[in-house]
Scaffold this motif. Structure first.
Motif, PDB file in Angstrom:
ATOM      1  N   TYR A   6       0.818  -1.214   0.000  1.00 15.91           N
ATOM      2  CA  TYR A   6       0.000   0.000   0.000  1.00 15.91           C
ATOM      3  C   TYR A   6       0.852   1.264   0.000  1.00 15.91           C
ATOM      4  N   CYS A   7       0.265   2.315  -0.531  1.00 18.89           N
ATOM      5  CA  CYS A   7       0.807   3.670  -0.458  1.00 18.89           C
ATOM      6  C   CYS A   7      -0.247   4.567   0.163  1.00 18.89           C
ATOM      7  N   LYS A   8       0.219   5.640   0.750  1.00 19.13           N
ATOM      8  CA  LYS A   8      -0.690   6.701   1.183  1.00 19.13           C
ATOM      9  C   LYS A   8      -0.515   7.842   0.200  1.00 19.13           C
ATOM     10  N   LEU A   9      -1.608   8.339  -0.334  1.00 14.09           N
ATOM     11  CA  LEU A   9      -1.567   9.524  -1.182  1.00 14.09           C
ATOM     12  C   LEU A   9      -1.941  10.733  -0.343  1.00 14.09           C
ATOM     13  N   GLU A  10      -1.173  11.793  -0.478  1.00 10.25           N
ATOM     14  CA  GLU A  10      -1.509  13.094   0.096  1.00 10.25           C
ATOM     15  C   GLU A  10      -1.809  14.010  -1.080  1.00 10.25           C
ATOM     16  N   ILE A  11      -2.983  14.590  -1.059  1.00  8.91           N
ATOM     17  CA  ILE A  11      -3.437  15.428  -2.168  1.00  8.91           C
ATOM     18  C   ILE A  11      -3.874  16.770  -1.605  1.00  8.91           C
ATOM     19  N   PHE A  12      -3.329  17.845  -2.142  1.00  9.39           N
ATOM     20  CA  PHE A  12      -3.700  19.187  -1.706  1.00  9.39           C
ATOM     21  C   PHE A  12      -4.631  19.770  -2.761  1.00  9.39           C
ATOM     22  N   CYS A  77      -3.975   3.510  -1.140  1.00 14.24           N
ATOM     23  CA  CYS A  77      -4.295   2.770  -2.349  1.00 14.24           C
ATOM     24  C   CYS A  77      -3.238   1.683  -2.532  1.00 14.24           C
ATOM     25  N   GLN A  78      -3.580   0.695  -3.291  1.00 14.32           N
ATOM     26  CA  GLN A  78      -2.617  -0.364  -3.562  1.00 14.32           C
ATOM     27  C   GLN A  78      -1.495   0.184  -4.425  1.00 14.32           C
ATOM     28  N   ARG A  79      -0.276  -0.255  -4.156  1.00 15.57           N
ATOM     29  CA  ARG A  79       0.902   0.208  -4.903  1.00 15.57           C
ATOM     30  C   ARG A  79       0.694   0.052  -6.410  1.00 15.57           C
ATOM     31  N   GLU A  80       0.097  -1.053  -6.814  1.00 16.68           N
ATOM     32  CA  GLU A  80      -0.084  -1.316  -8.242  1.00 16.68           C
ATOM     33  C   GLU A  80      -1.099  -0.378  -8.898  1.00 16.68           C
ATOM     34  N   LYS A  81      -1.878   0.347  -8.086  1.00 13.41           N
ATOM     35  CA  LYS A  81      -2.879   1.276  -8.635  1.00 13.41           C
ATOM     36  C   LYS A  81      -2.505   2.740  -8.456  1.00 13.41           C
ATOM     37  N   VAL A  82      -1.279   3.008  -7.994  1.00 15.62           N
ATOM     38  CA  VAL A  82      -0.882   4.400  -7.730  1.00 15.62           C
ATOM     39  C   VAL A  82      -0.942   5.249  -8.998  1.00 15.62           C
ATOM     40  N   ASP A  83      -0.338   4.792 -10.089  1.00 14.31           N
ATOM     41  CA  ASP A  83      -0.317   5.600 -11.318  1.00 14.31           C
ATOM     42  C   ASP A  83      -1.727   5.879 -11.830  1.00 14.31           C
ATOM     43  N   GLU A  97      -0.286  22.682 -11.419  1.00  8.37           N
ATOM     44  CA  GLU A  97       0.735  21.782 -10.876  1.00  8.37           C
ATOM     45  C   GLU A  97       0.224  21.205  -9.558  1.00  8.37           C
ATOM     46  N   PRO A  98      -0.660  20.211  -9.603  1.00  6.93           N
ATOM     47  CA  PRO A  98      -1.189  19.669  -8.355  1.00  6.93           C
ATOM     48  C   PRO A  98      -0.112  18.955  -7.531  1.00  6.93           C
ATOM     49  N   VAL A  99      -0.215  19.091  -6.215  1.00  4.93           N
ATOM     50  CA  VAL A  99       0.696  18.389  -5.312  1.00  4.93           C
ATOM     51  C   VAL A  99       0.028  17.083  -4.902  1.00  4.93           C
ATOM     52  N   ILE A 100       0.621  15.969  -5.346  1.00  2.31           N
ATOM     53  CA  ILE A 100       0.111  14.632  -5.034  1.00  2.31           C
ATOM     54  C   ILE A 100       1.320  13.800  -4.618  1.00  2.31           C
ATOM     55  N   ASN A 101       1.426  13.514  -3.331  1.00  2.00           N
ATOM     56  CA  ASN A 101       2.547  12.730  -2.814  1.00  2.00           C
ATOM     57  C   ASN A 101       2.112  11.282  -2.642  1.00  2.00           C
ATOM     58  N   ALA A 102       2.920  10.347  -3.142  1.00  2.00           N
ATOM     59  CA  ALA A 102       2.679   8.911  -2.954  1.00  2.00           C
ATOM     60  C   ALA A 102       3.761   8.393  -2.012  1.00  2.00           C
ATOM     61  N   ILE A 103       3.344   7.944  -0.839  1.00  2.00           N
ATOM     62  CA  ILE A 103       4.268   7.529   0.217  1.00  2.00           C
ATOM     63  C   ILE A 103       4.077   6.038   0.478  1.00  2.00           C
ATOM     64  N   PRO A 104       5.144   5.231   0.309  1.00  2.00           N
ATOM     65  CA  PRO A 104       5.012   3.801   0.585  1.00  2.00           C
ATOM     66  C   PRO A 104       4.726   3.559   2.065  1.00  2.00           C
ATOM     67  N   LEU A 105       3.822   2.643   2.344  1.00  2.00           N
ATOM     68  CA  LEU A 105       3.515   2.268   3.728  1.00  2.00           C
ATOM     69  C   LEU A 105       4.207   0.953   4.038  1.00  2.00           C
ATOM     70  N   TYR A 106       5.239   1.032   4.847  1.00  2.00           N
ATOM     71  CA  TYR A 106       5.989  -0.161   5.205  1.00  2.00           C
ATOM     72  C   TYR A 106       5.174  -1.041   6.148  1.00  2.00           C
ATOM     73  N   ARG A 107       4.521  -0.423   7.100  1.00  2.00           N
ATOM     74  CA  ARG A 107       3.667  -1.157   8.033  1.00  2.00           C
ATOM     75  C   ARG A 107       2.320  -0.456   8.091  1.00  2.00           C
ATOM     76  N   SER A 108       1.293  -1.244   8.187  1.00  2.00           N
ATOM     77  CA  SER A 108      -0.049  -0.693   8.355  1.00  2.00           C
ATOM     78  C   SER A 108      -0.842  -1.667   9.193  1.00  2.00           C
ATOM     79  N   SER A 109      -1.997  -1.257   9.643  1.00  2.00           N
ATOM     80  CA  SER A 109      -2.817  -2.103  10.505  1.00  2.00           C
ATOM     81  C   SER A 109      -3.711  -3.062   9.724  1.00  2.00           C
ATOM     82  N   PHE A 110      -3.604  -3.045   8.394  1.00  2.00           N
ATOM     83  CA  PHE A 110      -4.467  -3.920   7.593  1.00  2.00           C
ATOM     84  C   PHE A 110      -3.645  -4.772   6.656  1.00  2.00           C
TER      85      PHE A 110
END
Length: 110
Positions: A6-12, A77-83, A97-110
């Motif tokens: 999973y990745c976490k997306l941050e969108i402003f 979102c799932q890593r494979e669906k980030v793009d 120029e939208p700011v959209i950060n994709a951050i890998p989640l090494y550990r998560s609760s799910f």
């Protein structure tokens, strides 16, 4: 580090576009956590920027610093669906120029 799923997306984004963003994210299946879907959080932040020469800003004026409230939306979102998810966000995002950060989640609760 192990592979991540999973990745976490941050969108402003301006608050006026939250509903449209939610729809785009959910159509891309972002925010799907276990037996829940449509999961995201958002918080009010203050964004600052200065449009440079040749830009066409959604808010602000070329050469002048702008500070405006906007939302920081966080969704997994799932890593494979980030793009695919980032492209869905860009289609509805009003910023040049939208700011959209994709951050890998090494550990998560799910």
């Amino acid at each position: 580090m192990q592979d991540f799923i999973y990745c976490k997306l941050e969108i402003f984004i301006p608050e006026s576009h939250l509903e449209e963003l939610q729809k785009a994210l959910w159509e891309a299946d972002a925010g799907h956590i276990g037996n829940y879907d449509c999961c995201l959080s958002y918080s009010l932040v203050m964004g600052c920027w200065r449009p440079l020469a040749g830009t066409n800003p959604y808010i602000g004026a070329e050469g002048k610093i702008s500070c405006e409230p906007e939302l920081k939306v966080e969704v997994v979102c799932q890593r494979e669906k980030v793009d695919e998810t980032v492209e869905a966000v860009k289609r509805i995002h009003p910023y040049e120029e939208p700011v959209i950060n994709a951050i890998p989640l090494y550990r998560s609760s799910f």
